[in-house]
Scaffold this active site. Sequence first.
Site, PDB file in Angstrom:
ATOM      1  N   GLU A 150       0.984  11.959   4.287  1.00  0.00           N
ATOM      2  CA  GLU A 150      -0.324  12.599   4.444  1.00  0.00           C
ATOM      3  C   GLU A 150      -0.382  13.575   5.623  1.00  0.00           C
ATOM      4  OE1 GLU A 150      -2.968   9.206   4.466  1.00  0.00           O
ATOM      5  OE2 GLU A 150      -2.320   8.596   2.466  1.00  0.00           O
ATOM      6  N   ASN A 191       4.951  12.743   1.311  1.00  0.00           N
ATOM      7  CA  ASN A 191       4.019  12.051   0.418  1.00  0.00           C
ATOM      8  C   ASN A 191       2.589  12.451   0.760  1.00  0.00           C
ATOM      9  OD1 ASN A 191       3.666   9.994  -1.627  1.00  0.00           O
ATOM     10  ND2 ASN A 191       2.927   8.616  -0.015  1.00  0.00           N
ATOM     11  N   HIS A 227      -4.296   8.503  -6.278  1.00  0.00           N
ATOM     12  CA  HIS A 227      -5.400   7.531  -6.215  1.00  0.00           C
ATOM     13  C   HIS A 227      -6.573   8.212  -6.912  1.00  0.00           C
ATOM     14  CE1 HIS A 227      -3.336   4.712  -3.649  1.00  0.00           C
ATOM     15  NE2 HIS A 227      -3.015   5.690  -2.808  1.00  0.00           N
ATOM     16  N   GLU A 257       1.656   6.295  -5.820  1.00  0.00           N
ATOM     17  CA  GLU A 257       0.650   5.278  -5.465  1.00  0.00           C
ATOM     18  C   GLU A 257      -0.469   5.221  -6.500  1.00  0.00           C
ATOM     19  OE1 GLU A 257      -0.765   5.631  -1.401  1.00  0.00           O
ATOM     20  OE2 GLU A 257       1.218   6.200  -0.664  1.00  0.00           O
ATOM     21  N   ASP A 259      -3.382   4.541  -8.864  1.00  0.00           N
ATOM     22  CA  ASP A 259      -4.385   3.583  -9.328  1.00  0.00           C
ATOM     23  C   ASP A 259      -5.602   4.369  -9.793  1.00  0.00           C
ATOM     24  OD1 ASP A 259      -5.515   4.158  -6.772  1.00  0.00           O
ATOM     25  OD2 ASP A 259      -4.941   2.218  -5.931  1.00  0.00           O
TER      26      ASP A 259
HETATM   27  O1  G3I Z   1      -2.729  -7.314   9.028  1.00  0.00           O
HETATM   28  C1  G3I Z   1      -4.107  -7.672   9.055  1.00  0.00           C
HETATM   29  C2  G3I Z   1      -4.241  -9.150   8.974  1.00  0.00           C
HETATM   30  O2  G3I Z   1      -3.670  -9.716  10.132  1.00  0.00           O
HETATM   31  C3  G3I Z   1      -5.717  -9.509   8.840  1.00  0.00           C
HETATM   32  O3  G3I Z   1      -5.833 -10.891   8.650  1.00  0.00           O
HETATM   33  C4  G3I Z   1      -6.347  -8.785   7.655  1.00  0.00           C
HETATM   34  C5  G3I Z   1      -7.841  -9.064   7.517  1.00  0.00           C
HETATM   35  O4  G3I Z   1      -8.558  -7.934   7.163  1.00  0.00           O
HETATM   36  O5  G3I Z   1      -6.167  -7.414   7.833  1.00  0.00           O
HETATM   37  C6  G3I Z   1      -4.787  -7.095   7.838  1.00  0.00           C
HETATM   38  O6  G3I Z   1      -4.551  -5.731   7.872  1.00  0.00           O
HETATM   39  C7  G3I Z   1      -4.973  -4.970   6.743  1.00  0.00           C
HETATM   40  C8  G3I Z   1      -3.723  -4.497   5.986  1.00  0.00           C
HETATM   41  O7  G3I Z   1      -4.094  -3.578   5.002  1.00  0.00           O
HETATM   42  C9  G3I Z   1      -2.973  -5.643   5.336  1.00  0.00           C
HETATM   43  O8  G3I Z   1      -3.796  -6.275   4.400  1.00  0.00           O
HETATM   44  C10 G3I Z   1      -5.724  -3.794   7.300  1.00  0.00           C
HETATM   45  O9  G3I Z   1      -6.944  -4.241   7.856  1.00  0.00           O
HETATM   46  C11 G3I Z   1      -6.000  -2.798   6.206  1.00  0.00           C
HETATM   47  O10 G3I Z   1      -6.529  -1.632   6.828  1.00  0.00           O
HETATM   48  C12 G3I Z   1      -4.695  -2.437   5.517  1.00  0.00           C
HETATM   49  O11 G3I Z   1      -5.003  -1.555   4.467  1.00  0.00           O
HETATM   50  C13 G3I Z   1      -3.932  -0.816   3.935  1.00  0.00           C
HETATM   51  C14 G3I Z   1      -4.240   0.665   4.037  1.00  0.00           C
HETATM   52  O12 G3I Z   1      -3.164   1.415   3.478  1.00  0.00           O
HETATM   53  C15 G3I Z   1      -4.466   1.150   5.438  1.00  0.00           C
HETATM   54  O13 G3I Z   1      -4.669   2.509   5.389  1.00  0.00           O
HETATM   55  C16 G3I Z   1      -3.768  -1.172   2.477  1.00  0.00           C
HETATM   56  O14 G3I Z   1      -3.363  -2.528   2.367  1.00  0.00           O
HETATM   57  C17 G3I Z   1      -2.733  -0.269   1.825  1.00  0.00           C
HETATM   58  O15 G3I Z   1      -2.763  -0.448   0.443  1.00  0.00           O
HETATM   59  C18 G3I Z   1      -3.060   1.197   2.119  1.00  0.00           C
HETATM   60  O16 G3I Z   1      -2.057   2.014   1.577  1.00  0.00           O
HETATM   61  C19 G3I Z   1      -2.208   3.432   1.743  1.00  0.00           C
HETATM   62  C20 G3I Z   1      -0.843   4.031   1.775  1.00  0.00           C
HETATM   63  O17 G3I Z   1      -0.078   3.436   2.786  1.00  0.00           O
HETATM   64  C21 G3I Z   1      -0.909   5.547   1.991  1.00  0.00           C
HETATM   65  N1  G3I Z   1      -1.768   6.168   0.994  1.00  0.00           N
HETATM   66  C22 G3I Z   1      -3.078   5.599   0.853  1.00  0.00           C
HETATM   67  C23 G3I Z   1      -2.978   4.109   0.593  1.00  0.00           C
HETATM   68  C24 G3I Z   1      -4.323   3.525   0.373  1.00  0.00           C
HETATM   69  O18 G3I Z   1      -5.100   3.642   1.540  1.00  0.00           O
END
Ligand code: G3I
Length: 403
Positions: A150, A191, A227, A257, A259
Amino acid sequence: MKNILGIILFVLGFNCVFANTNLNLRKLAESKGIYVGTAIMPSHLEDSKLVDLLTNNFNYLTPENHLKWENVQPAKGVFDFSGADKIVNFAIKHKMRVRGHTLAWHYQNPPWLASLKTDKEEAKKILKNHIMNVVGRYKGKIADWDVVNEPLDENGRLRVNLWNVLIGEEYIELAFRWANEADPNAKLFLNEYGVEWFGAKADAFYKLVKSLKEKGVPIHGVGFQFHIDGQYAPEPVFVAMNIKRFKELGLEVHITELDVRLRGTPSERAIEQQARIYSELMKVALAYDIPVYVTWGVTDKYSWIPSFFSGYGYALMFDDQYKPKKAAFAVSEVLAGERPKKSLYEDSDTESVIKRPLPPFRASKAKKVPIIDGEINKGEWDGTYAYSLMYNQLDTQDRKSTR
Ligand code: G3I
């Protein structure tokens, strides 16, 4: 009694067929020479039902979060590969290809890095050290890397992220060169989202990638995230034309990615539209020899969508009960059928597609004129529709969607 037992057994059997979901997308994909992939978390590998779905349907894995800086280098110089190792080892065991995601991004950076203030040379050292360690560790094991994720903002300008601030825009080519040094056989990708079909951001992305190629930067391809909001289906012809121009630069295009999120409880029509989007993209992928088609998760149970886009969900090919949806069946049908030809897109009358009226935004008049003062007062927006805005449309200001 016998009859009742028969019915119970029939229903159980029926459910098993669906729960087991032996659609076998993997086998079909392999017959067409395409990788069908998904993003996963290490904890998902403890869910045996999910593992069943994974091994039957996918031959490519992307760690969803466990190769991002916050997990891999939580403290300066301290590397933690435990999560990524689980996924990579699982993939090797099941003969799946792996995508590394990601080495430089504006998000999910550990606090020490996000607040880093240092000079350019030190920042370069930190980035290089990370890339050499991470790519080096998985040399020969991770085949494709999203080196930079990004890099553009919504308007197609170079995003003002931490690396751009500390190093300058040169960080992009440096990251590619270092990744190439760490594993010369890995394929390296830029990406991005919002660049999958034509528009200002897609054009800016094209220019950026072209300039990297012209400079001799070791970039092998681009990742289109896809997305998608199910209300706004991409026009396959435009997707195809966009893919074509990137391929003409000598690059691979991967779907990284995918969905398709739906709002509320989806109607039958929305579910069918979702299936169409998934399958049309698979058709384009096959027609243009796109080697990799990755969905951002296996089942809705673990999808990132509901926690980022409030009111949305149902975005993946398998539902939260692990059952395949129309989208999965539609994709399997495309994979089982004859390979679509490029002429399907290239001979089509794009002019008429361009002139086709776009589905309008749902609009309605607010009951009274709202005052834009940063506060949402009671009743102020009554009668209007809310559209979700995503965290990364606001850079790192807000993690959740706003409504
Ligand atoms: O690690 C903590 C954990 O310790 C805690 O218990 C939990 C409770 O909320 O949060 C956990 O972290 C979260 C993490 O995902 C793992 O679940 C973060 O808050 C959350 O912000 C994070 O979100 C990820 C997101 O990227 C962040 O931008 C998503 O899972 C993931 O699917 C998403 O993926 C991104 C790609 O990398 C790039 N393109 C967009 C895509 C969707 O946003």
